[in-house]
Design a protein around this motif. Structure first.
Motif, PDB file in Angstrom:
ATOM      1  N   VAL A  46      13.482  18.294  -6.945  1.00  0.00           N
ATOM      2  CA  VAL A  46      12.627  19.480  -6.979  1.00  0.00           C
ATOM      3  C   VAL A  46      13.231  20.543  -7.889  1.00  0.00           C
ATOM      4  N   ALA A  47      14.523  20.803  -7.724  1.00  0.00           N
ATOM      5  CA  ALA A  47      15.187  21.813  -8.555  1.00  0.00           C
ATOM      6  C   ALA A  47      15.192  21.410 -10.021  1.00  0.00           C
ATOM      7  N   ASN A  48      15.384  20.110 -10.299  1.00  0.00           N
ATOM      8  CA  ASN A  48      15.345  19.638 -11.689  1.00  0.00           C
ATOM      9  C   ASN A  48      13.972  19.877 -12.309  1.00  0.00           C
ATOM     10  N   GLN A  49      12.911  19.564 -11.548  1.00  0.00           N
ATOM     11  CA  GLN A  49      11.569  19.789 -12.076  1.00  0.00           C
ATOM     12  C   GLN A  49      11.340  21.263 -12.388  1.00  0.00           C
ATOM     13  N   ALA A  93       0.809  -1.221   0.000  1.00  0.00           N
ATOM     14  CA  ALA A  93       0.000   0.000   0.000  1.00  0.00           C
ATOM     15  C   ALA A  93       0.841   1.270   0.000  1.00  0.00           C
ATOM     16  N   HIS A  94       2.153   1.145   0.208  1.00  0.00           N
ATOM     17  CA  HIS A  94       3.006   2.332   0.196  1.00  0.00           C
ATOM     18  C   HIS A  94       3.049   2.943  -1.209  1.00  0.00           C
ATOM     19  N   PRO A  95       3.178   4.264  -1.310  1.00  0.00           N
ATOM     20  CA  PRO A  95       3.282   4.879  -2.635  1.00  0.00           C
ATOM     21  C   PRO A  95       4.587   4.481  -3.314  1.00  0.00           C
ATOM     22  N   TYR A  96       4.503   4.305  -4.611  1.00  0.00           N
ATOM     23  CA  TYR A  96       5.680   3.979  -5.427  1.00  0.00           C
ATOM     24  C   TYR A  96       6.257   5.303  -5.912  1.00  0.00           C
ATOM     25  N   LEU A  97       7.399   5.700  -5.341  1.00  0.00           N
ATOM     26  CA  LEU A  97       7.973   7.023  -5.577  1.00  0.00           C
ATOM     27  C   LEU A  97       9.203   6.960  -6.464  1.00  0.00           C
ATOM     28  N   SER A  98       9.567   8.106  -7.012  1.00  0.00           N
ATOM     29  CA  SER A  98      10.850   8.228  -7.693  1.00  0.00           C
ATOM     30  C   SER A  98      11.962   8.219  -6.645  1.00  0.00           C
ATOM     31  N   ASN A  99      13.204   8.091  -7.086  1.00  0.00           N
ATOM     32  CA  ASN A  99      14.326   8.147  -6.156  1.00  0.00           C
ATOM     33  C   ASN A  99      14.466   9.513  -5.492  1.00  0.00           C
ATOM     34  N   GLY A 100      13.773  10.502  -6.032  1.00  0.00           N
ATOM     35  CA  GLY A 100      13.776  11.840  -5.452  1.00  0.00           C
ATOM     36  C   GLY A 100      12.505  12.163  -4.701  1.00  0.00           C
ATOM     37  N   PHE A 101      11.750  11.120  -4.291  1.00  0.00           N
ATOM     38  CA  PHE A 101      10.571  11.254  -3.425  1.00  0.00           C
ATOM     39  C   PHE A 101       9.343  11.834  -4.121  1.00  0.00           C
ATOM     40  N   ALA A 102       9.333  11.877  -5.441  1.00  0.00           N
ATOM     41  CA  ALA A 102       8.183  12.398  -6.159  1.00  0.00           C
ATOM     42  C   ALA A 102       7.107  11.328  -6.298  1.00  0.00           C
ATOM     43  N   VAL A 117      -0.602  14.689 -10.117  1.00  0.00           N
ATOM     44  CA  VAL A 117       0.349  14.338  -9.058  1.00  0.00           C
ATOM     45  C   VAL A 117       1.738  14.918  -9.307  1.00  0.00           C
ATOM     46  N   TYR A 118       1.962  15.424 -10.509  1.00  0.00           N
ATOM     47  CA  TYR A 118       3.264  16.009 -10.816  1.00  0.00           C
ATOM     48  C   TYR A 118       3.506  17.217  -9.914  1.00  0.00           C
ATOM     49  N   GLY A 119       4.668  17.258  -9.309  1.00  0.00           N
ATOM     50  CA  GLY A 119       4.998  18.365  -8.418  1.00  0.00           C
ATOM     51  C   GLY A 119       4.703  18.084  -6.960  1.00  0.00           C
ATOM     52  N   LEU A 120       4.192  16.872  -6.646  1.00  0.00           N
ATOM     53  CA  LEU A 120       3.928  16.494  -5.261  1.00  0.00           C
ATOM     54  C   LEU A 120       5.000  15.502  -4.798  1.00  0.00           C
ATOM     55  N   PHE A 121       5.475  15.704  -3.575  1.00  0.00           N
ATOM     56  CA  PHE A 121       6.577  14.895  -3.037  1.00  0.00           C
ATOM     57  C   PHE A 121       6.213  14.370  -1.655  1.00  0.00           C
ATOM     58  N   ALA A 122       6.564  13.118  -1.398  1.00  0.00           N
ATOM     59  CA  ALA A 122       6.303  12.491  -0.096  1.00  0.00           C
ATOM     60  C   ALA A 122       7.618  12.329   0.653  1.00  0.00           C
ATOM     61  N   PHE A 123       7.955  13.324   1.458  1.00  0.00           N
ATOM     62  CA  PHE A 123       9.178  13.252   2.252  1.00  0.00           C
ATOM     63  C   PHE A 123       8.800  12.902   3.688  1.00  0.00           C
TER      64      PHE A 123
END
Length: 479
Positions: A440-443, A384-393, A405-411
């Motif tokens: 975040v900066a890359n986006q 059930a955990h979210p499947y995130l990018s390596n940068g927490f997106a 969902v683009y621009g949202l991050f789960a830290f």
């Protein structure tokens, strides 16, 4: 060195790093209202460290909001009841490699190097005082008593945040990027087994994450359900506040003794976790979940030294019921009656449990959308955990939700399976924050791709201003 001298040293170090130099992000001009490049939800250690990291990357149009009053962010002076932090004192975290910002520098400025040598573990209250100092010396843009209630995708690339609280001067804020630095509970909710929540009135129990008025429990008999570190923290705290008896119930045959985090801190498993395959990540975390963080030796020693302390191992709760305004607990070892129950059963993680994500959670990819674990280790809690990018997106499970969902991050703790012990543990922050900040900066850079490329190709400011004379074979330079 005094604290005043340390403050000056921090300012000098920051000047060497050109801290707060002009932003690199192209501003956008919306139809109405200000749009932040990044809003960070949560002003605890993760949120503060992230704000510092973004500012170092010249992302300065940011805001941190926290629902708590200033100085009470995070668990340290709200529901945390341990005497000291559980991590080794020499681990670095939100300093991001800047020696003068470390907890050790802050401590030694007040108590000297001898005081540091004498310190065993970091006292909980002192850690909170360090975070207050950190926020102040860095002048981080934090607004308190503002609670996020809903994230609403608005114009393309912008999210409208619905807020409330004494600190909210308007009902909404606008941001291009939103970072949920919402701590251990921020990816789901604290878990109370239905056997308890559905059969007992609320005045007979609390989860360890809740405020408990221990003055009403003086000279009474309480039970603590759970065998992890928090259970013993709460038992010790209860007894120190005058509770007559505190009984800790553990379902395992013996207490957990191994803390896999200690291995991960020294082996590279924390900082290199992102390099593993999905199958390896899942297997590592399935193994991690088999363990429960044990109490520290000093915590167990303090709790067990009280005459009123009782430990019941191999004693799962089979039934709970109310009788004469008391809680009656049935275990394989017999039936016990208590005045109050303290529940230390952790949490459940799922974006569907978060009210602020209700407009987008159905589009958020989960682990079971991307990976089917072997039967012997498959776990619906992990799935059930979210499947995130390596940068927490957050990533979308469908085409319809990509823009939402683009621009949202789960830290927060929900990043555990995708990104390892990073945002969810103090020992991981120094590795996790740079990964988050970089993504975040890359986006933001790619979002402004057209302007950035146009500015690059149109750039024609001369740097070299020398000229050469054929007559005397000399170079004339003009400044």
């Amino acid at each position: 060195m005094s604290l005043e001298a340390l403050n000056k040293r921090v300012e000098t170090d920051l000047s060497y790093l050109s801290f707060r130099k002009p932003t690199e992000v192209q501003p956008i001009t919306p139809k109405s209202g200000h749009v932040y490049d990044v809003i960070i939800i949560g002003g605890g250690q993760s949120g503060l460290g992230t704000a510092f990291g973004l500012l170092r990357e010249r992302v300065s149009n940011i805001l941190v909001i926290d629902e708590n009053p200033s100085g009470l962010e995070g668990p340290w002076e709200t529901y945390a009841r341990m005497i000291t932090l559980r991590t080794p004192k020499n681990l670095t975290s939100v300093d991001l490699g800047m020696p003068s910002l470390t907890f050790q520098a802050w401590w030694e400025a007040q108590f000297g190097s001898e005081g540091w040598e004498a310190l065993d573990k970091i006292p909980r209250g002192d850690w909170m005082n360090y975070l207050r100092w950190y926020r102040n010396i860095l002048n981080l843009p934090v607004a308190n008593e503002i609670k996020l209630t809903l994230i609403e995708p608005a114009e393309t690339g912008i999210h409208r945040l619905h807020i409330e609280g004494n600190g909210a001067v308007c009902p909404t804020l606008m941001a291009r990027k939103v970072i949920l630095a919402t701590g251990i509970q921020g990816g789901g909710e604290w878990h109370v087994p239905p056997m308890i929540s559905e059969k007992l009135p609320p005045h007979l129990y609390s989860h360890t994450s809740q405020t408990i008025d221990f003055t009403t429990l003086k000279n009474k008999k309480v039970a603590v359900l759970g065998g992890g570190a928090s259970a013993f923290d709460n038992a010790n705290y209860a007894l120190s506040e005058g509770v007559a008896e505190a009984h800790v119930f553990v379902r395992r045959k013996e207490l957990p003794r191994i803390n896999p985090i200690r291995q991960m801190e020294a082996s590279g498993m924390i900082e290199r976790f992102h390099a593993l395959s999905d199958a390896e990540k899942y297997e590592v975390m399935a193994h991690f979940f088999e363990y429960n963080q044990p109490p520290t030796n000093d915590t167990f020693g303090r709790a067990s030294s009280w005459p009123g302390f009782h430990l019941h191992v191999h004693a799962p709760w089979l039934d709970v019921e109310e009788k004469h305004d008391k809680a009656v607990v049935t275990t394989p070892q017999g039936t016990f009656t208590f005045d109050y129950l303290i529940i230390s059963t952790g949490l459940l993680t799922d974006p569907a449990l978060r009210p602020e994500l209700q407009l987008v959670e159905k589009h958020i990819a989960r682990w079971n959308d991307h990976y089917k674990a072997p039967h012997e280790i498959a776990n619906p809690v992990l799935d059930a955990h979210p499947y995130l990018s390596n940068g927490f997106a957050f990533l979308s499970r469908d085409g319809e939700g990509q823009k939402m969902v683009y621009g949202l991050f789960a830290f927060n703790y929900s990043a555990l399976i995708s990104c390892g012990i990073s945002a969810s543990a103090l020992s991981g922050l120094k590795y996790a924050i740079p990964k988050l900040v970089s993504e975040v900066a890359n986006q933001l850079f790619i979002d402004n791709r057209h302007e950035n490329l146009t500015n690059f190709f149109d750039y024609d400011e001369p740097e070299f201003v020398g000229s050469w004379s054929k007559d005397n074979n000399q170079v004339k330079t003009y400044f």
